[in-house]
Design an enzyme around this catalytic site. Structure first.
Site, short mmCIF file in Angstrom:
data_model
loop_
_atom_site.label_atom_id
_atom_site.label_comp_id
_atom_site.label_asym_id
_atom_site.label_seq_id
_atom_site.Cartn_x
_atom_site.Cartn_y
_atom_site.Cartn_z
N LYS A 102 75.23 -39.75 46.33
CA LYS A 102 76.41 -40.00 45.50
C LYS A 102 77.38 -40.94 46.21
O LYS A 102 78.01 -41.81 45.57
CB LYS A 102 77.10 -38.67 45.16
CG LYS A 102 78.37 -38.88 44.33
CD LYS A 102 78.94 -37.56 43.82
CE LYS A 102 80.19 -37.83 42.97
NZ LYS A 102 80.70 -36.60 42.32
N HIS B 155 35.44 -46.07 28.62
CA HIS B 155 36.65 -45.91 27.80
C HIS B 155 36.96 -44.44 27.53
O HIS B 155 37.22 -44.04 26.39
CB HIS B 155 36.51 -46.69 26.51
CG HIS B 155 36.39 -48.17 26.72
ND1 HIS B 155 37.31 -48.91 27.42
CD2 HIS B 155 35.43 -49.06 26.34
CE1 HIS B 155 36.94 -50.18 27.45
NE2 HIS B 155 35.80 -50.29 26.82
#
Length: 543
Positions: A152, A295
């Site tokens: 922060k 696939h």
């Protein structure tokens, strides 16, 4: 909601902040001494805690114990040591605000310019099968509080959550007269909050797994394993993250050779390895099994007495689709099988292990990726799968459903033969990994045809039969291998037509969940064709 202080200047990425004091508290001490030495040599005063302090002091590096700042001893087995205004004031105090500086001066709070903290290894405790008490003890409290505080205040404080971050800070200090740039501090702050979120997600999901209820909040985190060139298509960005579960497979595997894995490679390799794991590990007495994926769908699966036979049989199911596919084995890859695999262009091979001779065979194919996973995933272990939808996330248990022998129900007049039952059980395992609607034909331990992802089940049955005919033509067989085969359907037949299509392809035994309002009609049609049919009572949709 707190409003921004009007006296604060706007964040400046170019602003430099000196590093005069660092607080270090790490569970991973592999590079601690080297990096503590580097900071000391750059004039940084060191403060540390517990085992980290003892290690730095033992190396002869000047370091203060955090208790010298807090004037309060570490207590409760280390649970309380940094949760103190002297620590958090030093991290959170904004050097641009006179009121903050006055408070720090009044209370004797020293500024902390660099925080180096890596959190207790909670994820490792869970992945290693630690007890409930062990996992709870590895929930870090002070660490997350400190790194969030420092992040922060990144206008002034640099925060490092791993040793790579420390390297970046040292380089920045060397380039800017022992100061860090706002750009680096901002980047480290962003990484810190992502690490904190990932850590809390792991804890929250572990607690959710202990409780028999759906949590109100669900989160997911991960650690970057690999940046990818692109996603499913070149215009999509992508990356691969590990969730910390250490489930054996593509996320834990060592890549011995070949170019970097793509998004589609990773997805397909995961599908292949999860499928082949259904057949157990050769090391545990299972027969060699090979799965070939294209696939994300299987194009061939086989079980045999050796891997080269299993591979040949799996490839024969659909030799066209096997080109450029992914090959997964459930045991040690030998050189003989490796020589057979390289005859056809293959994207990835994954196995628990490989002989040195097999590795040498693959070395001649520089683009082929060889992954060594070290073991097989436990297909019965509970875990979660997630999928994004617009505005939300779908979360479900992984499909680890298995049907015991006693759960199988023969519903036709004719019972399956032992050979048919063996093929039925194999077809059912494969069906779990084929996109719905799924139809799988199996004969003598090998898939004979696979129909996947169709909107109609009868279309899947027909496609699987056509695949078998194509394989017959390619191999020069007298008949397709669907003649006398077993058939699996991942969900019930809503009408008899799908089952009759399988019968027309040559199936003599069928396994399916059952549960349709037309089950009796389907059973009667099977009896008329002298087909043995088994109900599992379990569906395996895979979308």
């Amino acid at each position: 909601m707190p409003a921004p202080n009007p006296d604060l200047p706007a964040f400046d990425p170019a602003r430099l902040a000196p590093v005069k004091r660092a607080l270090i508290s790490v569970s991973d001490k592999s590079r601690l001494i080297d990096q503590a030495t580097a900071l000391h040599e750059r004039g940084v005063k060191l403060v540390s805690t517990g085992g980290t302090h003892r290690a730095i002091a033992a190396a002869g590096i000047p370091v203060k114990d955090v208790a010298e700042l807090t004037h309060f001893p570490e207590m409760m087995d280390g649970r309380v040591k940094t949760l103190h205004p002297m620590v958090h004031g030093g991290l959170l105090g904004d050097r641009d605000l006179a009121s903050h500086k006055d408070a720090m001066h009044t209370h004797g709070i020293l500024s902390i310019d660099l925080l180096i903290v890596n959190l207790y290894p909670f994820e490792n405790a869970v992945a290693s099968g630690g007890s409930y008490e062990m996992c709870v003890e590895n929930i870090d409290i002070g660490g997350p509080a400190m790194i969030r505080a420092a992040a922060k205040n990144h206008a002034h404080v640099a925060v490092c959550t791993d040793s790579d971050d420390v390297d970046a800070v040292l380089a920045d200090m060397d380039a800017h007269d022992r100061q860090t740039t706002g750009t680096l501090r901002q980047k480290l702050a962003a990484k810190t909050y992502a690490r904190s979120a990932t850590y809390d997600a792991a804890i929250a999901n572990w607690f959710a797994a202990q409780l028999d209820e759906t949590p109100k909040y669900r989160s997911q985190g991960g650690t970057l394993k690999q940046e990818l060139r692109y996603g499913e298509n070149p215009h999509q960005t992508a990356a691969f993250y590990s969730d910390g579960s250490n489930r054996p497979g593509v996320s834990t595997a060592e890549q011995l050779q070949g170019k970097a894995l793509s998004y589609n490679n990773i997805n397909d390799t995961d599908a292949a390895y999860e499928l082949v794991a259904e057949f157990g590990a050769v090391a545990d007495g299972a027969k060699p099994a090979v799965a070939i994926i294209k696939h994300a769908n299987p194009c061939g699966v086989a079980v045999a007495d050796d891997f080269i036979t299993a591979y040949k049989n799996a490839r024969a199911c659909d030799p066209v689709s096997a080109f450029g596919g992914i090959v997964a084995l459930n045991g040690n890859l030998d050189a003989k099988t490796a020589k057979e695999i390289v005859k056809v262009f293959t994207e990835v091979v994954i196995a628990p292990s490989a002989d040195e001779d097999a590795v040498e065979v693959f070395a001649k194919k520089k683009n082929l990726r060889l992954l060594i996973a070290g073991g097989l995933p436990d297909v019965n272990a509970p875990s979660l799968t997630q999928r994004n939808v617009a505005g939300g996330v779908l979360v479900q248990d992984r499909d680890n459903g298995a049907v015991a022998e006693d759960d199988l129900k023969v519903v036709t007049k004719r019972k399956p033969t032992d050979a048919e039952m063996a093929d039925l059980r194999m077809a059912w395992k494969v069906a779990k990994h084929v996109k719905s609607n799924a139809i799988i034909y199996v004969k003598d331990g090998s898939t004979a045809g696979i129909g996947a992802g169709q909107m109609s089940r009868i279309d899947s049955a027909r496609i699987a039969a056509r695949k078998a005919e194509d394989a017959q033509e390619a191999a020069g067989w007298d008949a397709p291998r669907t003649q006398g085969c077993a058939c699996a359907s991942d969900a019930f037949f809503p009408f008899a037509d799908g089952m009759l299509a399988a019968a027309s392809a040559g199936a003599t035994a069928i396994i399916q969940p059952g549960g349709s309002i037309r089950d009796e009609e389907v059973i009667a049609a099977a009896d008329e064709k002298d087909i043995a049919m088994v109900f599992t009572g379990m569906r395996h949709f895979r979308h």
